[in-house]
Design a protein around this motif. Structure first.
Motif, PDB file in Angstrom:
ATOM      1  N   HIS A 117       0.825  -1.203   0.000  1.00  0.00           N
ATOM      2  CA  HIS A 117       0.000   0.000   0.000  1.00  0.00           C
ATOM      3  C   HIS A 117       0.862   1.257   0.000  1.00  0.00           C
ATOM      4  N   LEU A 118       2.089   1.111   0.451  1.00  0.00           N
ATOM      5  CA  LEU A 118       3.004   2.264   0.420  1.00  0.00           C
ATOM      6  C   LEU A 118       3.755   2.355  -0.911  1.00  0.00           C
ATOM      7  N   THR A 119       3.577   1.371  -1.755  1.00  0.00           N
ATOM      8  CA  THR A 119       4.167   1.408  -3.108  1.00  0.00           C
ATOM      9  C   THR A 119       3.027   1.141  -4.087  1.00  0.00           C
ATOM     10  N   PRO A 120       2.105   2.106  -4.229  1.00  0.00           N
ATOM     11  CA  PRO A 120       0.841   1.817  -4.908  1.00  0.00           C
ATOM     12  C   PRO A 120       0.976   1.381  -6.365  1.00  0.00           C
ATOM     13  N   SER A 121       2.105   1.657  -7.009  1.00  0.00           N
ATOM     14  CA  SER A 121       2.156   1.234  -8.411  1.00  0.00           C
ATOM     15  C   SER A 121       2.227  -0.292  -8.511  1.00  0.00           C
ATOM     16  N   ILE A 122       2.725  -0.950  -7.475  1.00  0.00           N
ATOM     17  CA  ILE A 122       2.729  -2.425  -7.478  1.00  0.00           C
ATOM     18  C   ILE A 122       1.291  -2.918  -7.353  1.00  0.00           C
ATOM     19  N   VAL A 137       1.573   7.884 -10.007  1.00  0.00           N
ATOM     20  CA  VAL A 137       0.819   6.629 -10.044  1.00  0.00           C
ATOM     21  C   VAL A 137      -0.653   6.963 -10.240  1.00  0.00           C
ATOM     22  N   TYR A 138      -1.127   7.941  -9.483  1.00  0.00           N
ATOM     23  CA  TYR A 138      -2.522   8.369  -9.580  1.00  0.00           C
ATOM     24  C   TYR A 138      -2.585   9.749 -10.249  1.00  0.00           C
ATOM     25  N   ASP A 158      21.196   3.333   5.182  1.00  0.00           N
ATOM     26  CA  ASP A 158      21.608   3.861   3.874  1.00  0.00           C
ATOM     27  C   ASP A 158      22.962   3.298   3.461  1.00  0.00           C
ATOM     28  N   LYS A 178      11.894  -2.393  -2.888  1.00  0.00           N
ATOM     29  CA  LYS A 178      11.706  -1.363  -3.911  1.00  0.00           C
ATOM     30  C   LYS A 178      11.813   0.021  -3.286  1.00  0.00           C
ATOM     31  N   LYS A 179      11.102   0.214  -2.178  1.00  0.00           N
ATOM     32  CA  LYS A 179      11.123   1.512  -1.497  1.00  0.00           C
ATOM     33  C   LYS A 179      12.534   1.884  -1.070  1.00  0.00           C
ATOM     34  N   GLU A 222       6.558   7.151  -2.817  1.00  0.00           N
ATOM     35  CA  GLU A 222       5.576   6.486  -3.677  1.00  0.00           C
ATOM     36  C   GLU A 222       4.221   6.320  -2.999  1.00  0.00           C
ATOM     37  N   GLU A 223       4.212   6.212  -1.659  1.00  0.00           N
ATOM     38  CA  GLU A 223       2.946   5.992  -0.950  1.00  0.00           C
ATOM     39  C   GLU A 223       1.966   7.140  -1.142  1.00  0.00           C
ATOM     40  N   THR A 226      19.075   5.476  -5.619  1.00  0.00           N
ATOM     41  CA  THR A 226      19.679   5.349  -6.947  1.00  0.00           C
ATOM     42  C   THR A 226      18.863   6.096  -7.990  1.00  0.00           C
ATOM     43  N   GLU A 227      19.564   6.439  -9.061  1.00  0.00           N
ATOM     44  CA  GLU A 227      18.887   7.087 -10.179  1.00  0.00           C
ATOM     45  C   GLU A 227      18.323   6.034 -11.140  1.00  0.00           C
ATOM     46  N   THR A 230      14.788   2.660  -4.217  1.00  0.00           N
ATOM     47  CA  THR A 230      14.384   3.862  -4.956  1.00  0.00           C
ATOM     48  C   THR A 230      15.039   5.106  -4.378  1.00  0.00           C
ATOM     49  N   LYS A 231      15.153   5.133  -3.055  1.00  0.00           N
ATOM     50  CA  LYS A 231      15.695   6.331  -2.411  1.00  0.00           C
ATOM     51  C   LYS A 231      17.177   6.521  -2.678  1.00  0.00           C
ATOM     52  N   MET A 284      18.746   5.397  10.379  1.00  0.00           N
ATOM     53  CA  MET A 284      18.489   5.549   8.946  1.00  0.00           C
ATOM     54  C   MET A 284      19.809   5.667   8.167  1.00  0.00           C
ATOM     55  N   ARG A 313       9.632   9.577  -5.214  1.00  0.00           N
ATOM     56  CA  ARG A 313      10.374   8.844  -4.186  1.00  0.00           C
ATOM     57  C   ARG A 313       9.525   8.589  -2.951  1.00  0.00           C
TER      58      ARG A 313
END
Lengths: 608, 343
Positions: free
Chosen positions: A373-378, B126-127, A539, A565-566, B120-121, A572-573, A569-570, A535, B118
């Motif tokens: 749900h935090l990566t909605p495109s999946i 996406v939307y 990293d 994925k999350k 994404e949530e 790398t380009e 993403t943070k 954090m 970045r």
């Protein structure tokens, strides 16, 4: 001949360690569950025992797994363990042949060259004398390597080596002394009585040339016996407990005993089976964040000494890289989770607000999971794909559903997790679905291991999409994109799913093979299991992984976990994608390509 | 002064054009290097400026007049590719193979806008109905009515503050400073344009540091009925009809909150520009942990970099409003003037 006094340190030490082992074995077996004990009794007469003997031979004596890691390191262990084992066995046979009986005092076989000063006679006598010298030489070569390893562990394929504590030092010193002292003792006796063979006799002749041997004979045998005695007595407080306990572990495992979610006898057996070889240190990615005291070997040691701190216990990604490298095969992740459950106060919410209405009936239940749900495109890709393949599915957590429970278990909150599990299980069972598809490997692990869903197949979307492709329900199309596939910990090492994601990807893109993949894959660093790490430290772990990806210059980094994925993403380009996104992107392009061209409207025709 | 001393300005946004104009006016031989096809920077994309509501174009025009009045050399669509350090001087090589000597260099490469994908949530890219404050500002500037992706008037709009700012998970610890008031400004603009719409702002803290900002915030609540909810968004999801469901926690009432909205505007923060990082490498400059360029002294020498002769102007040193950027550029010009006078 009367029993010489010098044999007492050896005899006392041996009696001590044997009784100690008997007592702790009884305590550990008593601390197993009733069903485990029944299982053991049932399986003892069966083939499991034979297999256990075989495994003991291969792993505890020959150390096959260490050989695979590094041949020199393997040789060192084999020469010491197997050599010593043979030295005892062959020594006994030699004495038995000599005395024409198996009932002779034990010391006579251990200190045979002292007990029987007469030179060997006949073929059997010479054969045994030569064999015993050969075995001693074999062991001494291993001891020599062990000395060398202390100073230069890199030569053995190990970047790091464990730090020793007092008990370890005493036992280690004794162990290092045992065989050189045996050589000297047998050498001195050979110098006096000419009863040596190709190794001990020249040693004796050499010693005889420079030392007054008659004065030395008793003291050197005393020293040899003392070294043995000290080693036995120090064994329970040193890492060398692993030698006998590992055998017990192999047998219990072969009988089907498994780790539970609470500390029991099996946990203790596993903890004492750790040889502190330190192989797990090298595979641990916490090193990349400069965290160097939370690795499995240290945690097991602290559990054994009952001195474990939360900092050490929780500062771990539970990625399982140490577990696959462990030559003893200890369930390191499970032990850590169990320990977290035991050492955490239950937060234990009632979760009263979780109420279940009737579930809609469906063939397939889709559970996206919190991270998805935090990566909605999946999530969106999955919905589109399921719709496209006309799957009769119910999106269980589209609006409201509790977490799968795994993050709570990893944090030690078992009771709380079980409430969520019960709630979700009801929903799934009510739906009548035969397949549960999840998008998150963390969910996948708990659904397949802790939910007990009879007649329901739990599938990660990598497996399910592959099934849809194989059934011809999703079109495939190969694009020239070069991608690396990152194995998520919980899906790969955690659940053994390596091939399906690759097969699926192979239908759509060009897959690059990496050095660290499948079992050796890195953790992305984003793991929910570590609640102590900062954090910035995360990293650093992530960047180290991304560096490897970069070497292959991929067009995309593909993974099968929303958290990976999350995390990536943070940092790398390069585009980071989930498998489902790759598949949907291709399918949607094929849909567009298959449509008849739309007639272009003239500007004046555009309805305003 | 026999021959005017040479200054190179890298980056032709608000700070770069202003510092170049002033130095040219003071008689220096200035060359401005700009990577885009025209100068003016991000100001060209803004519609109206807070707190006055003055069209950004007016300010841009004023700056452009100054540029024209003090004719100096401007090289557009050009990057700096290499720097050679001399004894108190520099040789700057460009992507157009020019070799430009300089007695002093001004870096005014500015900021980048946080890449909302970045996070994404929140569903950006996406939307369709999730846009950023920059998208909104561009649309406002274009003068088009604000609609949903389907072309309808939005009835409910949510502004999300601190996207990419003060967010450890994004690796950005700093406050971008200007987004709070930008949110108030944009929400008010939308309230004026869409009086029927309900507008919500989700915030962690509202940092109304400028003198008139607090009154803007008050007016937004009292006059335009914009509702401010203290709580960070956890995620956005799309409904079948293209509307969005957002989840947050109302931390003042201590309750989780779900809301259906037609449009979500992400108030994206400022991050150190890629070019700023590139300049830091070329000129071997120190950077702050957050990536912005380090100044020689945070109180006294805010225009000097860690290297002598290299000066800093504008948002390459940290988030600033347009007004503050102009001040910073002007103080840079004065500092460079002193430096070159005494050289």
């Amino acid at each position: 001949m009367e029993t010489p006094l010098f044999t007492y340190p050896f005899s006392i030490g041996l009696m001590f360690i044997v009784s100690f082992l008997l007592v702790v074995t009884c305590i550990w077996l008593a601390a197993l569950s009733k069903s485990d004990r029944k299982l053991i009794l049932k399986k003892i007469p069966g083939p499991a025992s034979l297999k256990a003997i075989g495994e003991t031979f291969m792993e505890a004596l020959l150390h096959r797994k260490i050989f695979r890691k590094n041949p020199v390191l393997g040789y060192m262990h084999t020469s010491l363990a197997f050599g010593w084992f043979l030295l005892i066995v062959v020594g006994h046979l030699e004495a038995a042949v000599h005395y024409h009986t198996f009932s002779f005092p034990l010391w006579k076989s251990i200190f045979f060259r002292y007990a029987e000063p007469a030179p060997a006679t006949g073929f059997a006598g010479h054969f045994f004398a030569t064999s015993m010298d050969f075995l001693l030489l074999l062991i001494l070569s291993g001891v020599g390597l062990a000395y060398y390893k202390r100073f230069n562990s890199r030569a053995f394929g190990m970047k790091k080596t464990t730090q020793l504590k007092v008990g370890d030092r005493i036992a280690l010193t004794a162990l290092w002394l045992i065989f050189p002292l045996r050589l000297i003792a047998e050498g001195v006796s050979a110098g006096l009585h000419r009863n040596g063979s190709f190794l001990t006799q020249p040693t004796g002749n050499l010693l005889a040339a420079i030392l007054p041997l008659p004065l030395l004979e008793k003291p050197v045998w005393w020293a040899y016996s003392c070294a043995l005695g000290v080693f036995f007595v120090a064994m329970p407080v040193s890492r060398y407990m692993h030698i006998p306990v590992e055998v017990l572990l192999i047998f219990l495992r072969r009988y089907g005993v498994r780790s539970q979610k609470h500390v029991n006898g099996y946990t203790r057996v596993q903890v004492f089976s750790c040889s502190r070889c330190g192989i797990c240190l090298d595979s641990c990615q916490m090193n990349h964040a400069n965290i160097r005291n939370t690795q499995s070997v240290y945690v097991l040691k602290q559990i054994r000494g009952r001195r474990l701190s939360d900092e050490q216990l929780f500062n771990c990604l539970l990625c399982g890289r140490c577990q696959k490298d462990c030559p003893v095969g200890i369930d390191l992740n499970d032990i850590r989770i169990t320990q977290r459950i035991e050492s955490t106060a239950e937060y234990n919410s009632t979760y009263d607000y979780l109420k279940n209405g009737p579930s809609p009936q469906a063939d397939v239940v889709y559970f996206a999971g919190c991270m998805t749900h935090l990566t909605p495109s999946i999530k969106k890709s999955m919905q589109k794909l399921l719709n496209y393949a006309q799957v009769n599915y119910w999106f269980m957590d589209e609006h409201k559903a509790p977490c799968c429970g795994r993050p709570l278990i990893q944090a030690g909150q078992l009771e709380a997790a079980q409430k969520l599990i019960a709630n979700n299980r009801d929903k799934i069972m009510q739906s009548g679905a035969r397949t549960l598809v999840v998008s998150c490997p963390i969910c996948y692990k708990v659904f397949s291991e802790d939910y007990k869903l009879p007649n329901v197949r739990v599938m990660h979307h990598a497996e399910y999409l592959l099934e849809l492709v194989n059934q011809g329900l999703l079109p495939v199309h190969n694009s020239p994109k070069r991608v690396v596939y990152h194995d998520p910990c919980e899906l790969g090492r955690g659940s053994g799913i390596y091939d399906q994601p690759r097969q699926l990807l192979g239908q759509y893109v060009e897959l690059i093979t990496m050095k660290h993949e499948k079992e050796d894959a890195f953790c992305c660093g984003g793991s929910l299991s570590n609640i102590k790490i900062s954090m910035q430290e995360r990293d650093r772990i992530r960047d180290h992984v991304l560096e490897e990806f970069q070497q292959y210059r991929p067009d995309q980094v593909v993974t099968a976990c929303p958290l990976c994925k999350k995390t990536f993403t943070k940092g790398t380009e390069v585009e980071v994608r989930d498998l489902a996104e790759i598949v949907w992107e291709s399918v949607s392009q094929q849909i567009i390509a298959a449509q008849p061209p739309v007639k272009q409207l003239e500007p004046e025709e555009v309805p305003s | 002064m026999s021959k005017p001393k040479k200054v190179i300005t890298i980056g032709g946004g608000v700070a770069g054009t202003e510092v170049s104009s002033l130095l040219a006016e003071l008689g220096y031989d200035v060359t401005l290097i700009e990577k885009n096809s025209q100068t003016g920077g991000k100001l060209n994309g803004w519609s109206h400026l807070f707190p006055t509501g003055r069209p950004a174009a007016q300010v841009a025009e004023f700056l452009q007049h100054k540029v024209q009045r003090n004719s100096f050399k401007t090289i557009c669509q050009t990057d700096v590719s290499q720097v050679v350090f001399g004894n108190g001087s520099f040789l700057v090589k460009t992507s157009g193979d020019e070799r430009l000597p300089a007695d002093a260099v001004v870096i005014s490469t500015g900021f980048d806008i946080f890449d909302a994908t970045r996070k994404e949530e929140y569903g950006y890219s996406v939307y369709e109905n999730v846009i950023t404050s920059v998208d909104l500002e561009n649309r406002l500037k274009a003068g088009a009515p604000i609609t949903t992706a389907a072309g309808n008037k939005p009835c409910r709009i949510a502004f999300i503050h601190c996207v990419g700012s003060r967010d450890e998970k994004c690796g950005n610890h700093h406050c971008s400073k200007v987004c709070c008031v930008t949110g108030v400004k944009q929400a008010t603009e939308l309230a004026k344009q869409l009086p029927q719409a309900e507008i919500f702002c989700f915030y962690m803290d509202l940092r109304m540091f400028g003198l008139p900002y607090e009154s803007m915030y008050r007016e937004a609540q009292e006059k335009y009925n914009i509702q401010f909810i203290r709580g960070r968004l956890s995620e956005a999801a799309e409904n079948a009809d293209g509307t969005l469901q957002i989840k947050a926690e109302d931390t003042l009432s201590g309750r989780p909150l779900k809301m259906q909205v037609d449009l979500v505007v992400l108030l994206v923060g400022m991050v150190p520009g890629k070019n700023t990082a590139h300049m830091a490498d070329l000129f071997e400059l120190q950077r702050e942990p957050n990536g912005f360029l380090q100044t020689e002294d945070p109180h006294l020498f805010k225009n000097r970099s860690s290297r002598k002769g290299v000066f800093l102007a504008g948002t390459c040193t940290g988030p600033m409003t347009v007004d503050e950027t102009l001040d910073h550029a002007r103080s840079a010009a004065l500092d460079i003037h002193h430096y070159l006078q005494n050289k």
